[in-house]
Design an enzyme around this catalytic site. Structure first.
Site, PDB file in Angstrom:
ATOM      1  N   LYS A  87       0.834  -1.202   0.000  1.00 52.21           N
ATOM      2  CA  LYS A  87       0.000   0.000   0.000  1.00 52.21           C
ATOM      3  C   LYS A  87       0.870   1.254   0.000  1.00 52.21           C
ATOM      4  CE  LYS A  87      -3.790   2.145   2.658  1.00 52.21           C
ATOM      5  NZ  LYS A  87      -4.705   1.957   3.803  1.00 52.21           N
ATOM      6  N   SER A 158      -9.258   2.460   2.749  1.00 51.16           N
ATOM      7  CA  SER A 158      -8.283   3.126   1.908  1.00 51.16           C
ATOM      8  C   SER A 158      -7.297   2.171   1.253  1.00 51.16           C
ATOM      9  CB  SER A 158      -7.505   4.146   2.759  1.00 51.16           C
ATOM     10  OG  SER A 158      -6.821   3.500   3.820  1.00 51.16           O
ATOM     11  N   SER A 182     -10.241   0.110   6.826  1.00 49.03           N
ATOM     12  CA  SER A 182      -9.545   0.178   5.548  1.00 49.03           C
ATOM     13  C   SER A 182      -8.932  -1.119   5.056  1.00 49.03           C
ATOM     14  CB  SER A 182      -8.449   1.250   5.616  1.00 49.03           C
ATOM     15  OG  SER A 182      -9.016   2.522   5.802  1.00 49.03           O
TER      16      SER A 182
END
Length: 451
Positions: A87, A158, A182
């Protein structure tokens, strides 16, 4: 709503655990495996857009090194030759880490995050940086990631790129983070496994500092075994992260293949936000609880849990205001309306409310642990329903908030399919530090539903 496949039909072929064994046995080289994954990316990335940065040439060099090491009989790590995504809020010394915002475009960290160091040490090949939302909050920001099951729907956030990359078969697993929902929410929307460990289990050194009281590093994966395999490699004590304590890491990869030693008992928890689940989800969970029979007991959470959503918001927005202060001061006009509003609300929180909200975490988590003395796990939705239509919102994290606030380990299990053909996850939540039991219960649940 019915039970369904885990993700795009790729779960069985897209397995880190299986790939490691095939490389060890000489059935395939790391370079051959990498090229197969790159071909999958070339096929669907123009639509999915899961990646913010792809390090093709560097990944090929890593694969060549892995193959040479095997040929000369060098020790091989637990993830030898496995491509992974990271990420784009987690530092990598050889790739940009840009936080999903133009304010950090071109940012190049000099060192790896501690979790990334651990993965490299075990032979993982870091294929690139997966897209994230704006500073890992609610607004999609610069990310254009779409749900691989239907590109007109959000992949969640996210950890949007990580979930989408796994669901599309680009990698068998990818790193995510969770401060509210997330990891669990995008896992649910994209039909993959999502694992948020016990708070403090994985170091956050080198990870974007959003809300230190709530931030977790987690894993999105094609299988339960893969989630455990990747996560446990990162579970090493790091004195630089004050949330960590010296302790032995659980063998989650092994636990993922085991069953509970005694008859399991789950507490079906609707939570105070049950009315926010759509009717399809409510009916599906009622049917699931009924189908599991004596293994499930419906349980109402104590009244003291009713205010957790408010306290979570107080902690998160106060700490966001503190940690994103420089971004706000130098580029508020480049932030989304939603993030500016969070920062501005956080700046107005009274100290007494922030302290009360942070101090309540330990007390309420202890109550949850006590309840789980009588149950193996909590059973609850991972999201209100399937992924919402459109890309302007990443969907609601409300069914994750309580467990993130309390720091309890959670898994999103890809068990259900909505009437619109999109997946939705079943969330299991365990007691703090009891992540291995959580994995055994997830394995039991999948086997029970499949039979």
């Amino acid at each position: 709503m019915t039970s369904g496949e885990t993700s795009s039909g790729t779960a069985q072929t897209n397995s880190a655990s299986a790939l490691v064994q095939r490389i060890r046995d000489g059935e395939i080289t790391a370079s051959e495996a990498l090229e197969a994954y790159l071909a999958r990316i070339d096929e669907s990335e123009p639509t999915v857009q899961a990646w913010d940065y792809l390090a093709r040439d560097n990944a090929r060099k890593q694969a060549e090194i892995a193959d040479k090491a095997r040929r000369r009989g060098a020790p091989m790590g637990a993830l030898h030759g496995v491509p992974l995504g990271v990420k784009d809020i987690i530092d990598t010394f050889d790739m940009p880490t840009q936080y999903g915002t133009p304010l950090h475009k071109g940012r190049r960290p000099r060192t790896d995050a501690y979790a990334v160091e651990r993965l490299r040490s075990q032979g993982a090949i870091l294929l690139g940086k997966t897209s994230t939302t704006e500073l890992a909050t609610y607004a999609p920001g610069v990310t254009k990631t779409r749900n691989p099951h239907n590109p007109e729907h959000t992949p969640g956030g996210s950890s949007s790129g990580s979930a989408a990359a796994v669901a599309a078969g680009h990698v068998p697993a990818a790193l995510g983070t969770q401060t509210n929902g997330s990891v669990i929410r995008p896992a649910s929307f994209c039909g993959v496994w999502g694992y948020k460990p016990t708070f403090g289990a994985i170091s956050r050194t080198g990870v974007l500092r959003q809300s230190p009281a709530l931030d977790h590093v987690g894993v999105l994966a094609a299988t339960l075994q893969d989630a455990g395999l990747v996560a446990q490699q990162m579970m090493a004590y790091d004195s630089r992260d004050s949330a960590m304590r010296p302790c032995a890491a659980p063998d989650l990869h092994q636990a993922a293949s085991e069953l509970p030693p005694v008859a399991p008992l789950m507490a079906f928890v609707k939570t105070p936000v049950w009315d926010q689940a759509d009717s399809e989800t409510q009916n599906a969970f009622g049917e699931l609880a009924q189908a599991l029979g004596d293994a499930v007991t419906e349980l109402a959470l104590p009244d003291s849990f009713a205010h957790i959503h408010t306290m979570h918001k107080t902690v998160m927005e106060t700490e966001i205001a503190r940690n994103y202060h420089r971004d706000y001061e130098r580029g508020a006009d480049q932030l989304s309306d939603s993030l500016r509003a969070q920062i501005e609300r956080g700046r107005e929180v009274r100290a007494v409310d922030y302290i009360r909200s942070t101090e309540s975490i330990g007390a309420l988590a202890a109550i949850a642990d006590e309840i789980l003395n009588d149950y193996d796990v909590f059973l609850t939705p991972a999201a209100p329903g399937t992924a919402p239509h459109g890309l302007d919102s990443t969907g609601s994290a409300t069914f994750c908030t309580i467990w993130t606030y309390l720091g309890l380990p959670a898994l999103s299990i890809p068990l259900m399919t909505g009437a619109n053909g999109l997946p939705i996850g079943v969330q299991l939540v365990g007691a703090r530090g009891d992540d291995a039991r959580l994995f055994r219960m997830a394995n039991w649940l999948v086997r029970s539903v499949s039979n």
